[in-house]
Design a protein around this motif. Structure first.
Motif, PDB file in Angstrom:
ATOM      1  N   UNK A  40       0.811  -1.178   0.257  1.00  0.00           N
ATOM      2  CA  UNK A  40       0.108  -0.186  -0.015  1.00  0.00           C
ATOM      3  C   UNK A  40       0.692   1.386   0.136  1.00  0.00           C
ATOM      4  N   UNK A  41       0.829   2.594  -0.434  1.00  0.00           N
ATOM      5  CA  UNK A  41       1.128   3.451  -0.438  1.00  0.00           C
ATOM      6  C   UNK A  41       1.771   3.905   0.896  1.00  0.00           C
ATOM      7  N   UNK A  42       2.836   3.623   0.982  1.00  0.00           N
ATOM      8  CA  UNK A  42       3.333   4.690   2.521  1.00  0.00           C
ATOM      9  C   UNK A  42       3.660   3.542   3.097  1.00  0.00           C
ATOM     10  N   UNK A  43       3.695   2.290   2.931  1.00  0.00           N
ATOM     11  CA  UNK A  43       3.893   1.320   3.735  1.00  0.00           C
ATOM     12  C   UNK A  43       4.525   0.165   2.952  1.00  0.00           C
ATOM     13  N   UNK A  44       5.458  -0.464   3.461  1.00  0.00           N
ATOM     14  CA  UNK A  44       6.129  -2.051   3.158  1.00  0.00           C
ATOM     15  C   UNK A  44       5.420  -2.905   2.720  1.00  0.00           C
ATOM     16  N   UNK A  45       6.073  -3.672   1.784  1.00  0.00           N
ATOM     17  CA  UNK A  45       5.043  -4.886   1.054  1.00  0.00           C
ATOM     18  C   UNK A  45       5.264  -5.994   2.004  1.00  0.00           C
ATOM     19  N   UNK A  87     -12.299  -4.352   1.282  1.00  0.00           N
ATOM     20  CA  UNK A  87     -11.951  -3.128   1.760  1.00  0.00           C
ATOM     21  C   UNK A  87     -11.314  -2.091   1.540  1.00  0.00           C
ATOM     22  N   UNK A  88     -11.571  -0.642   1.374  1.00  0.00           N
ATOM     23  CA  UNK A  88     -10.498   0.326   0.813  1.00  0.00           C
ATOM     24  C   UNK A  88      -9.058  -0.317   1.501  1.00  0.00           C
ATOM     25  N   UNK A  89      -9.001  -0.450   2.541  1.00  0.00           N
ATOM     26  CA  UNK A  89      -7.584  -0.956   3.654  1.00  0.00           C
ATOM     27  C   UNK A  89      -7.057  -1.974   3.173  1.00  0.00           C
ATOM     28  N   UNK A  90      -8.211  -2.544   1.094  1.00  0.00           N
ATOM     29  CA  UNK A  90      -7.398  -4.127   0.326  1.00  0.00           C
ATOM     30  C   UNK A  90      -6.305  -2.940  -0.365  1.00  0.00           C
ATOM     31  N   UNK A  91      -6.306  -1.645  -0.648  1.00  0.00           N
ATOM     32  CA  UNK A  91      -6.416  -0.666  -2.148  1.00  0.00           C
ATOM     33  C   UNK A  91      -4.056  -1.122  -1.561  1.00  0.00           C
ATOM     34  N   UNK A  92      -3.729  -1.523  -2.274  1.00  0.00           N
ATOM     35  CA  UNK A  92      -2.213  -1.415  -3.120  1.00  0.00           C
ATOM     36  C   UNK A  92      -2.082  -2.127  -3.779  1.00  0.00           C
ATOM     37  N   UNK A  93      -0.943  -1.836  -4.424  1.00  0.00           N
ATOM     38  CA  UNK A  93      -0.422  -2.995  -5.631  1.00  0.00           C
ATOM     39  C   UNK A  93      -0.243  -4.358  -5.013  1.00  0.00           C
ATOM     40  N   UNK A 116      12.341 -15.409  -5.188  1.00  0.00           N
ATOM     41  CA  UNK A 116      14.058 -15.276  -6.406  1.00  0.00           C
ATOM     42  C   UNK A 116      13.255 -14.071  -7.229  1.00  0.00           C
ATOM     43  N   UNK A 117      11.779 -13.962  -7.388  1.00  0.00           N
ATOM     44  CA  UNK A 117      11.217 -13.827  -8.713  1.00  0.00           C
ATOM     45  C   UNK A 117      10.066 -12.940  -7.825  1.00  0.00           C
ATOM     46  N   UNK A 118      10.049 -11.727  -9.290  1.00  0.00           N
ATOM     47  CA  UNK A 118       8.675 -10.700  -8.820  1.00  0.00           C
ATOM     48  C   UNK A 118       8.406 -10.584  -9.747  1.00  0.00           C
ATOM     49  N   UNK A 119       6.602 -10.634 -10.112  1.00  0.00           N
ATOM     50  CA  UNK A 119       6.145 -10.017 -10.980  1.00  0.00           C
ATOM     51  C   UNK A 119       6.332  -8.555 -11.456  1.00  0.00           C
ATOM     52  N   UNK A 120       5.515  -7.396 -11.777  1.00  0.00           N
ATOM     53  CA  UNK A 120       6.025  -6.224 -12.226  1.00  0.00           C
ATOM     54  C   UNK A 120       4.292  -5.671 -11.095  1.00  0.00           C
ATOM     55  N   UNK A 121       3.444  -6.254 -11.014  1.00  0.00           N
ATOM     56  CA  UNK A 121       2.341  -5.630 -10.364  1.00  0.00           C
ATOM     57  C   UNK A 121       1.226  -5.529 -11.016  1.00  0.00           C
ATOM     58  N   UNK A 122       0.027  -5.515  -9.612  1.00  0.00           N
ATOM     59  CA  UNK A 122      -0.912  -4.751 -10.532  1.00  0.00           C
ATOM     60  C   UNK A 122      -2.148  -4.149  -9.336  1.00  0.00           C
ATOM     61  N   UNK A 123      -2.071  -3.061  -9.653  1.00  0.00           N
ATOM     62  CA  UNK A 123      -3.204  -1.932  -8.837  1.00  0.00           C
ATOM     63  C   UNK A 123      -4.673  -2.296  -8.456  1.00  0.00           C
ATOM     64  N   UNK A 124      -4.556  -2.393  -7.274  1.00  0.00           N
ATOM     65  CA  UNK A 124      -6.192  -2.913  -6.739  1.00  0.00           C
ATOM     66  C   UNK A 124      -6.756  -1.493  -5.771  1.00  0.00           C
ATOM     67  N   UNK A 125      -7.589  -0.943  -6.284  1.00  0.00           N
ATOM     68  CA  UNK A 125      -8.171   0.151  -5.929  1.00  0.00           C
ATOM     69  C   UNK A 125      -9.858   0.164  -5.656  1.00  0.00           C
ATOM     70  N   UNK A 126      -9.698  -0.517  -3.688  1.00  0.00           N
ATOM     71  CA  UNK A 126     -11.447  -0.397  -3.743  1.00  0.00           C
ATOM     72  C   UNK A 126     -12.068   1.180  -3.158  1.00  0.00           C
ATOM     73  N   UNK A 127     -13.301   1.562  -3.338  1.00  0.00           N
ATOM     74  CA  UNK A 127     -13.180   3.147  -2.934  1.00  0.00           C
ATOM     75  C   UNK A 127     -14.027   2.734  -2.198  1.00  0.00           C
ATOM     76  N   UNK A 128     -14.244   3.563  -0.992  1.00  0.00           N
ATOM     77  CA  UNK A 128     -15.196   3.713   0.068  1.00  0.00           C
ATOM     78  C   UNK A 128     -16.610   3.680   0.115  1.00  0.00           C
TER      79      UNK A 128
END
Length: 128
Positions: A40-45, A87-93, A116-128
């Motif tokens: 999530x924005x501003x948080x650790x993976x 939930x809105x708190x599920x918003x993250x890459x 060892x391997x990671x994808x580029x990520x997909x954005x999930x945005x949950x609106x309230x």
């Protein structure tokens, strides 16, 4: 060259559902554990879910238990994350991850250093 490509993210209202996919290429991961993480924005993976090659063993973060389901299709070299009751708190890459080999304890699956391997990520945005 190993590639993990996530898809399925998007914008959804709270209470809705999304299904993420992660397609692997360059190597067969059918005998490896696979996992999903998110940042999530501003948080650790953080760890979300992981499963063994035959889904006999599955681990979930407490925050998603009962709402998210990890699955895989080894014939397609693909892992999925079904996300319900979002939930809105599920918003993250959301990222999928694969280890270097089919070894190591499931006790390490929540550690991003296990992978060892990671994808580029997909954005999930949950609106309230």
């Amino acid at each position: 060259q190993v590639q993990l490509v996530e898809s399925g993210g998007g914008l959804v209202q709270a209470g809705g559902s999304l299904r993420l996919s992660c397609a692997a290429s360059g190597r067969t991961f059918s005998s490896y554990a696979m996992a999903w993480f998110r940042q999530a924005p501003g948080k650790e993976r953080e760890f979300v879910a992981a499963c063994s090659w035959n889904v006999a063993t599955i681990r979930y973060a407490d925050s998603v238990k009962g709402r998210f389901t990890i699955s895989r299709d080894n014939a397609k070299n693909t892992v999925y994350l079904q996300m319900n009751s979002l939930k809105p708190e599920d918003t993250a890459v959301y990222y999928c991850a694969a280890p270097e080999g089919p070894y190591g304890s499931s006790a390490r699956w929540h550690q991003d250093s296990y992978y060892a391997y990671w994808g580029q990520g997909t954005q999930v945005i949950v609106s309230s």
